[in-house]
Design a protein around this motif. Sequence first.
Motif, PDB file in Angstrom:
ATOM      1  N   LEU A  80       6.591  -5.377   4.729  1.00 38.67           N
ATOM      2  CA  LEU A  80       6.010  -4.077   5.058  1.00 38.67           C
ATOM      3  C   LEU A  80       4.523  -4.298   5.288  1.00 38.67           C
ATOM      4  O   LEU A  80       3.748  -4.471   4.343  1.00 38.67           O
ATOM      5  N   ASN A  81       4.128  -4.323   6.548  1.00 42.69           N
ATOM      6  CA  ASN A  81       2.750  -4.635   6.925  1.00 42.69           C
ATOM      7  C   ASN A  81       1.979  -3.339   7.157  1.00 42.69           C
ATOM      8  O   ASN A  81       2.124  -2.685   8.181  1.00 42.69           O
ATOM      9  N   ASP A  82       1.134  -2.978   6.209  1.00 44.83           N
ATOM     10  CA  ASP A  82       0.278  -1.798   6.322  1.00 44.83           C
ATOM     11  C   ASP A  82      -1.171  -2.241   6.153  1.00 44.83           C
ATOM     12  O   ASP A  82      -1.961  -1.618   5.443  1.00 44.83           O
TER      13      ASP A  82
ATOM     14  N   ASP B 115       4.317   3.660  -2.994  1.00 38.63           N
ATOM     15  CA  ASP B 115       5.491   4.514  -3.162  1.00 38.63           C
ATOM     16  C   ASP B 115       6.603   4.100  -2.193  1.00 38.63           C
ATOM     17  O   ASP B 115       7.781   4.067  -2.552  1.00 38.63           O
ATOM     18  N   ALA B 116       6.203   3.786  -0.949  1.00 39.86           N
ATOM     19  CA  ALA B 116       7.194   3.340   0.034  1.00 39.86           C
ATOM     20  C   ALA B 116       7.813   2.010  -0.378  1.00 39.86           C
ATOM     21  O   ALA B 116       9.025   1.814  -0.271  1.00 39.86           O
ATOM     22  N   LEU B 117       6.986   1.091  -0.864  1.00 42.27           N
ATOM     23  CA  LEU B 117       7.496  -0.197  -1.338  1.00 42.27           C
ATOM     24  C   LEU B 117       8.548   0.008  -2.422  1.00 42.27           C
ATOM     25  O   LEU B 117       9.621  -0.613  -2.400  1.00 42.27           O
ATOM     26  N   ALA B 118       8.255   0.891  -3.362  1.00 40.77           N
ATOM     27  CA  ALA B 118       9.184   1.131  -4.473  1.00 40.77           C
ATOM     28  C   ALA B 118      10.488   1.744  -3.995  1.00 40.77           C
ATOM     29  O   ALA B 118      11.530   1.560  -4.631  1.00 40.77           O
ATOM     30  N   ALA B 119      10.462   2.449  -2.867  1.00 40.62           N
ATOM     31  CA  ALA B 119      11.647   3.154  -2.389  1.00 40.62           C
ATOM     32  C   ALA B 119      12.552   2.289  -1.518  1.00 40.62           C
ATOM     33  O   ALA B 119      13.690   2.674  -1.247  1.00 40.62           O
ATOM     34  N   ILE B 120      12.071   1.134  -1.091  1.00 39.49           N
ATOM     35  CA  ILE B 120      12.880   0.256  -0.240  1.00 39.49           C
ATOM     36  C   ILE B 120      13.864  -0.516  -1.110  1.00 39.49           C
ATOM     37  O   ILE B 120      13.475  -1.136  -2.108  1.00 39.49           O
TER      38      ILE B 120
ATOM     39  N   GLY C  63      15.439  -6.798  -3.591  1.00 39.22           N
ATOM     40  CA  GLY C  63      15.270  -7.524  -4.838  1.00 39.22           C
ATOM     41  C   GLY C  63      13.920  -7.206  -5.452  1.00 39.22           C
ATOM     42  O   GLY C  63      13.583  -6.041  -5.701  1.00 39.22           O
ATOM     43  N   ARG C  64      13.125  -8.228  -5.661  1.00 38.23           N
ATOM     44  CA  ARG C  64      11.793  -7.998  -6.232  1.00 38.23           C
ATOM     45  C   ARG C  64      10.893  -7.306  -5.209  1.00 38.23           C
ATOM     46  O   ARG C  64      10.977  -7.540  -4.012  1.00 38.23           O
ATOM     47  N   ARG C  65      10.017  -6.493  -5.728  1.00 38.64           N
ATOM     48  CA  ARG C  65       9.006  -5.850  -4.886  1.00 38.64           C
ATOM     49  C   ARG C  65       7.663  -6.481  -5.190  1.00 38.64           C
ATOM     50  O   ARG C  65       7.230  -6.488  -6.343  1.00 38.64           O
ATOM     51  N   VAL C  66       7.018  -6.988  -4.142  1.00 41.54           N
ATOM     52  CA  VAL C  66       5.768  -7.731  -4.290  1.00 41.54           C
ATOM     53  C   VAL C  66       4.682  -6.998  -3.510  1.00 41.54           C
ATOM     54  O   VAL C  66       4.801  -6.817  -2.291  1.00 41.54           O
TER      55      VAL C  66
ATOM     56  N   VAL D 102       8.004  -7.266   0.498  1.00 45.44           N
ATOM     57  CA  VAL D 102       6.587  -7.575   0.341  1.00 45.44           C
ATOM     58  C   VAL D 102       5.737  -6.561   1.098  1.00 45.44           C
ATOM     59  O   VAL D 102       5.915  -6.367   2.306  1.00 45.44           O
ATOM     60  N   LEU D 103       4.827  -5.900   0.406  1.00 45.04           N
ATOM     61  CA  LEU D 103       3.841  -5.012   1.021  1.00 45.04           C
ATOM     62  C   LEU D 103       2.516  -5.756   1.139  1.00 45.04           C
ATOM     63  O   LEU D 103       2.065  -6.385   0.181  1.00 45.04           O
ATOM     64  N   VAL D 104       1.872  -5.668   2.310  1.00 43.01           N
ATOM     65  CA  VAL D 104       0.533  -6.227   2.513  1.00 43.01           C
ATOM     66  C   VAL D 104      -0.399  -5.071   2.856  1.00 43.01           C
ATOM     67  O   VAL D 104      -0.178  -4.361   3.848  1.00 43.01           O
ATOM     68  N   LYS D 105      -1.456  -4.884   2.040  1.00 43.51           N
ATOM     69  CA  LYS D 105      -2.301  -3.688   2.192  1.00 43.51           C
ATOM     70  C   LYS D 105      -3.729  -3.987   1.729  1.00 43.51           C
ATOM     71  O   LYS D 105      -3.937  -4.521   0.638  1.00 43.51           O
ATOM     72  N   ALA D 106      -4.713  -3.651   2.550  1.00 44.52           N
ATOM     73  CA  ALA D 106      -6.132  -3.789   2.187  1.00 44.52           C
ATOM     74  C   ALA D 106      -6.971  -3.114   3.257  1.00 44.52           C
ATOM     75  O   ALA D 106      -6.470  -2.730   4.316  1.00 44.52           O
TER      76      ALA D 106
END
Length: 453
Positions: A330-332, A346-351, A354-357, A429-433
Amino acid sequence: MIPLSVGEIAEIVAGRVSGDGSATVTAPAVLDSRQAEQGGLFVAFAGEHVDGHDYAEQAGRSGAVAVLGSRPTPLPTVVVEDVRAALQALAVHVVARLRDGLTVFGLTGSQGKTTTKDLLAAVLSSTAPTVATFGSFNNELGVPLTMLRADATTRFLVLEMGARHVGDIAALTGLVAPDIGVVLNVGRAHLGEFGSCAAIARTKGELVQGLAPGGTAVLNADDPRVAAMRSLTDGPVLTFGRAEHADVRALDLRLDRLARPSFTLRTTDLSAPVAPAHVGAHQALDASAAVAAGLVAGIPLDIAAASLATASLSRWRMELRELVGGVTLLNDSYNANPDSTRAALDALAAIEGGRRVAVLGEMLELGDASEAEHRAVGEYAAARADLVVAVGKAALSIADGAGGKAVVSPDKSAAVAWLREHLAAGDVVLVKASRGARLDEVAHALAQSGQLD
């Protein structure tokens, strides 16, 4: 861009012509010589490190027929003392020439501007030719560049308006007063620049105050600071959101396994199902704002709602893709502030997976609140992710907040190396900054790296 000769442009902006004044500009203006189109205008700025005038010939090879700058170039050039002021004057002239057949939208907010702009462009273009801000070109240069893309066929002009200081949006509405103004929210983006949320609210309210006579304000009923902007206009107001009193209300929100929302939009006497192909519950607010603005412009509810299913978003905004090895990315990474980061988490948690990173970097321009805001985001991330990778020294407070779930990575390269070693099939995997952290490079490396195991 409406066709204008170099001589005509010089007259409009009070400049002088160097070269062939009969050369005619027929395509949009650009700042990047590589992006010039056939018949276009290259706008050259002499910066501290780079002088755009040196790239005039390259712009010509790309198709530009003329330059707007502060000194002569090998191409026909309109020479002015202040290039920015001249660019704005030209944009004001062009839109004034088109105004009778043009509806102008202004859109602002602390987060979600670009996504909502993209959705609104999809709603409007479903019925008539539409020009909208490219990406996040929403400042004193980006707005006039967008205005100059309008031509005689354009029916709707959508201008995203950003701000870092009180008065910035007032300056933009001074170029063109919108017929319809959308205010999404008042958050903590650029808090360090503004100093307080009250100052941010005043600045966002400048859009409402800058509407054309009789213009309509489209306001978020869920945000008290935005709802209060009703008092800033004597014109019509239409509200959107999930609140019971919203004029355009989002109801029955559901998320699928990839956290893509579906919901119903309801007005006083109509309703329509909405299923945008984008990730996150917060998309419901953005979609309801776009549809509400479309309704003001005369777009029927069912057509507006249906158009959202195929809308495309600007890059690096909640982009979801499956990587080799079964990892979901998930590239944000385009930008971040505390509120938008929470929405992405919140979106990461809803997908489902397996593990959420959560791979998180610095959120810029938070001023004295920066350390506390980063720590709070770390705590929020720890409640929604299994691992929190904090990238860079400036993100150490995120790691502090995430506690035992934190992985500290000194830089982007180290983060990529750690992810390649530890990610497994099923992980999300979420990438955010913030933009300055350039974590899009981390997302790109993951997407291009082949087998992840």
